[in-house]
Scaffold this motif. Sequence first.
Motif, PDB file in Angstrom:
ATOM      1  N   GLU A   1       0.742  -1.233  -0.007  1.00  0.00           N
ATOM      2  CA  GLU A   1       0.010   0.075   0.021  1.00  0.00           C
ATOM      3  C   GLU A   1       0.773   1.168  -0.102  1.00  0.00           C
ATOM      4  O   GLU A   1       0.484   2.232  -0.511  1.00  0.00           O
ATOM      5  CB  GLU A   1      -0.861   0.082   1.471  1.00  0.00           C
ATOM      6  CG  GLU A   1      -2.077  -0.952   1.260  1.00  0.00           C
ATOM      7  CD  GLU A   1      -2.705  -1.212   2.516  1.00  0.00           C
ATOM      8  OE1 GLU A   1      -2.581  -0.201   3.434  1.00  0.00           O
ATOM      9  OE2 GLU A   1      -3.796  -2.063   2.497  1.00  0.00           O
ATOM     10  N   LEU A   2       1.953   1.251   0.815  1.00  0.00           N
ATOM     11  CA  LEU A   2       2.859   2.307   0.943  1.00  0.00           C
ATOM     12  C   LEU A   2       3.600   2.713  -0.506  1.00  0.00           C
ATOM     13  O   LEU A   2       3.750   3.731  -1.038  1.00  0.00           O
ATOM     14  CB  LEU A   2       3.980   2.161   2.149  1.00  0.00           C
ATOM     15  CG  LEU A   2       3.214   2.165   3.392  1.00  0.00           C
ATOM     16  CD1 LEU A   2       4.491   1.903   4.347  1.00  0.00           C
ATOM     17  CD2 LEU A   2       2.749   3.570   3.559  1.00  0.00           C
ATOM     18  N   GLN A   3       4.113   1.595  -0.917  1.00  0.00           N
ATOM     19  CA  GLN A   3       4.493   1.542  -2.556  1.00  0.00           C
ATOM     20  C   GLN A   3       3.521   2.189  -3.616  1.00  0.00           C
ATOM     21  O   GLN A   3       3.700   3.101  -4.413  1.00  0.00           O
ATOM     22  CB  GLN A   3       4.903   0.407  -3.005  1.00  0.00           C
ATOM     23  CG  GLN A   3       6.299  -0.334  -2.424  1.00  0.00           C
ATOM     24  CD  GLN A   3       6.705  -1.615  -2.613  1.00  0.00           C
ATOM     25  OE1 GLN A   3       5.920  -2.261  -3.551  1.00  0.00           O
ATOM     26  NE2 GLN A   3       7.808  -1.915  -2.224  1.00  0.00           N
ATOM     27  N   LYS A   4       2.202   1.839  -3.316  1.00  0.00           N
ATOM     28  CA  LYS A   4       1.050   2.297  -4.213  1.00  0.00           C
ATOM     29  C   LYS A   4       0.792   3.841  -3.880  1.00  0.00           C
ATOM     30  O   LYS A   4       0.902   4.696  -4.963  1.00  0.00           O
ATOM     31  CB  LYS A   4      -0.332   1.492  -4.006  1.00  0.00           C
ATOM     32  CG  LYS A   4      -0.188   0.121  -4.684  1.00  0.00           C
ATOM     33  CD  LYS A   4      -1.412  -0.619  -4.339  1.00  0.00           C
ATOM     34  CE  LYS A   4      -1.608  -1.916  -4.896  1.00  0.00           C
ATOM     35  NZ  LYS A   4      -2.810  -2.693  -4.544  1.00  0.00           N
ATOM     36  N   GLU A   5       1.013   4.222  -2.448  1.00  0.00           N
ATOM     37  CA  GLU A   5       0.753   5.434  -2.004  1.00  0.00           C
ATOM     38  C   GLU A   5       2.004   6.276  -2.885  1.00  0.00           C
ATOM     39  O   GLU A   5       1.795   7.570  -3.117  1.00  0.00           O
ATOM     40  CB  GLU A   5       0.485   5.537  -0.706  1.00  0.00           C
ATOM     41  CG  GLU A   5      -0.661   4.995  -0.223  1.00  0.00           C
ATOM     42  CD  GLU A   5      -0.972   5.154   1.396  1.00  0.00           C
ATOM     43  OE1 GLU A   5       0.031   5.510   1.857  1.00  0.00           O
ATOM     44  OE2 GLU A   5      -1.711   4.707   2.113  1.00  0.00           O
ATOM     45  N   ARG A   6       3.160   5.840  -2.616  1.00  0.00           N
ATOM     46  CA  ARG A   6       4.170   6.374  -3.116  1.00  0.00           C
ATOM     47  C   ARG A   6       4.125   6.868  -4.503  1.00  0.00           C
ATOM     48  O   ARG A   6       4.584   7.920  -4.989  1.00  0.00           O
ATOM     49  CB  ARG A   6       5.481   5.688  -2.733  1.00  0.00           C
ATOM     50  CG  ARG A   6       6.811   6.119  -3.146  1.00  0.00           C
ATOM     51  CD  ARG A   6       7.937   5.465  -2.413  1.00  0.00           C
ATOM     52  NE  ARG A   6       9.240   5.927  -2.977  1.00  0.00           N
ATOM     53  CZ  ARG A   6       9.743   5.636  -4.481  1.00  0.00           C
ATOM     54  NH1 ARG A   6       9.315   4.903  -5.159  1.00  0.00           N
ATOM     55  NH2 ARG A   6      11.121   6.154  -4.661  1.00  0.00           N
ATOM     56  N   ALA A   7       3.901   5.596  -5.270  1.00  0.00           N
ATOM     57  CA  ALA A   7       3.515   5.760  -6.719  1.00  0.00           C
ATOM     58  C   ALA A   7       2.604   6.842  -7.154  1.00  0.00           C
ATOM     59  O   ALA A   7       3.030   7.788  -7.947  1.00  0.00           O
ATOM     60  CB  ALA A   7       3.245   4.512  -7.239  1.00  0.00           C
ATOM     61  N   THR A   8       1.306   6.735  -6.253  1.00  0.00           N
ATOM     62  CA  THR A   8       0.425   7.836  -6.584  1.00  0.00           C
ATOM     63  C   THR A   8       0.611   9.279  -6.346  1.00  0.00           C
ATOM     64  O   THR A   8       0.569  10.239  -7.027  1.00  0.00           O
ATOM     65  CB  THR A   8      -0.729   7.469  -5.642  1.00  0.00           C
ATOM     66  OG1 THR A   8      -1.311   6.065  -6.135  1.00  0.00           O
ATOM     67  CG2 THR A   8      -1.894   8.291  -5.887  1.00  0.00           C
TER      68      THR A   8
ATOM     69  N   THR B   1       3.017  10.298  -9.086  1.00  0.00           N
ATOM     70  CA  THR B   1       2.200  10.838 -10.050  1.00  0.00           C
ATOM     71  C   THR B   1       1.526  12.155  -9.780  1.00  0.00           C
ATOM     72  O   THR B   1       1.570  12.970 -10.651  1.00  0.00           O
ATOM     73  CB  THR B   1       1.369   9.673 -10.270  1.00  0.00           C
ATOM     74  OG1 THR B   1       1.856   8.317 -10.500  1.00  0.00           O
ATOM     75  CG2 THR B   1       0.517   9.912 -11.757  1.00  0.00           C
ATOM     76  N   THR B   2       1.019  12.247  -8.768  1.00  0.00           N
ATOM     77  CA  THR B   2       0.489  13.531  -8.102  1.00  0.00           C
ATOM     78  C   THR B   2       1.563  14.693  -8.183  1.00  0.00           C
ATOM     79  O   THR B   2       1.228  15.896  -8.646  1.00  0.00           O
ATOM     80  CB  THR B   2      -0.393  13.469  -6.939  1.00  0.00           C
ATOM     81  OG1 THR B   2      -1.154  12.283  -6.694  1.00  0.00           O
ATOM     82  CG2 THR B   2      -0.874  14.788  -6.561  1.00  0.00           C
ATOM     83  N   LEU B   3       2.594  14.511  -7.760  1.00  0.00           N
ATOM     84  CA  LEU B   3       3.817  15.132  -7.666  1.00  0.00           C
ATOM     85  C   LEU B   3       4.137  15.791  -9.154  1.00  0.00           C
ATOM     86  O   LEU B   3       4.100  17.060  -9.309  1.00  0.00           O
ATOM     87  CB  LEU B   3       4.823  14.896  -6.810  1.00  0.00           C
ATOM     88  CG  LEU B   3       6.040  15.776  -6.923  1.00  0.00           C
ATOM     89  CD1 LEU B   3       5.626  17.129  -6.029  1.00  0.00           C
ATOM     90  CD2 LEU B   3       7.317  15.040  -6.278  1.00  0.00           C
TER      91      LEU B   3
END
Length: 287
Positions: A106-113, A116-118
Motif C-alpha cells: 500500500e505504501l508503495q502504491k501511495e508512493r507511486a500515486t 504521479t500527483t507530484l
Amino acid sequence: MTTVGILENALPATRLLEKCRLMFQVQEALENQKVEFAKKEEELKEREENLRLKDRELQDSLIGFSKFLQENNAKKVRAEKKALDEARIRQEKEIEIRELENKLEELQKERATAKTTLERMMAYQKYLELVVDVTQEYHEINDLLLRHSTLTSTCDDLAKHIEECSDTLETLRVDLVAYRKASKDEILNLENDVSSAKQMHEKKKRETAGIEQRMDSILQAAASRTLARGQACMAADNLFSRVCHCSRISHPVHTNSLKQLDVVGDYITDINQIIRTYRGSSFRNIY
C-alpha cells in the motif's frame, strides 16, 4: 489273612501289643508327616517371603516405571505445548509478515500515486510561478494560494449558507402548504358551520312562523272568546236591566254577569209560574 483277621484270632495281650505297635507306627508316621509339613511350611514361608520380596521389587519397579511414564507424559505435554506455542507464534509472525507486506505494498502504491500527483502538480507549480511573474498583485506563490484558500472557504460558506437557506425555504414551503391545507380545511369547516347555521336559522324561522301563526290563532280565539264573553255580558246586563225595570221587586245592582243571569233566571221562572197559574185558573173558570 489280613492283620485284622490275625488280631481277631490272637490273644488279647498280643492284640494289645499289636495295637500299640500300630499306634507307634501311626504316631511315627504322624511325626514324620509333621516334620515334612514343617519343612514344607518353612519352604512355603521362604517362597512366600521371596514372592513378597519379588512383589515389592515389582511394585517398586512399577512405581518407578509409572514415574517414568508420568515424566515422559509431562515432557510430552510440555513438548506439545511448546510445539503449539511455536506454531501459534509462527502463524502470528506469518500474519504479521503478510500485514507488513500488504502495508508495504500500500505504501508503495501511495508512493507511486504521490509521485504521479507530484509530477502532475509540477505543471501547476510552473503555472503559478508564471502567474506570479506576470501579475503585480501577488509577489509569492503562497500569497496566491492563500487567496485561493480564502476564496474557496468563502465559496464553501456561501454554498453552506445557500443549503441552509434552501432547507429553510423548503421548511417554509412545507409550512405554507400545511397552512394552506389547514386554512382550506378550516374554511370548509366554517362553510359547513355557516350552512348548518343557515339551515338552523331557516328551521328556527319556520318554527317562529309556526309559533306566530299559532299565537295569532290563539289571539284570534281569545279575541273571539272575549268578544263572545263581552256580548254575553252585555246581553246579561240588558236582560238584568229589563228585569229590574219590569219587576216590582227591587234587586241590588250586580256587576257580575252570573249573578245577573241568576236574577234573570229567577224572574223568568217566576213569570213561567205565574203564567201556568193563570192558565190553570182560567181553565177552571171555563169548566
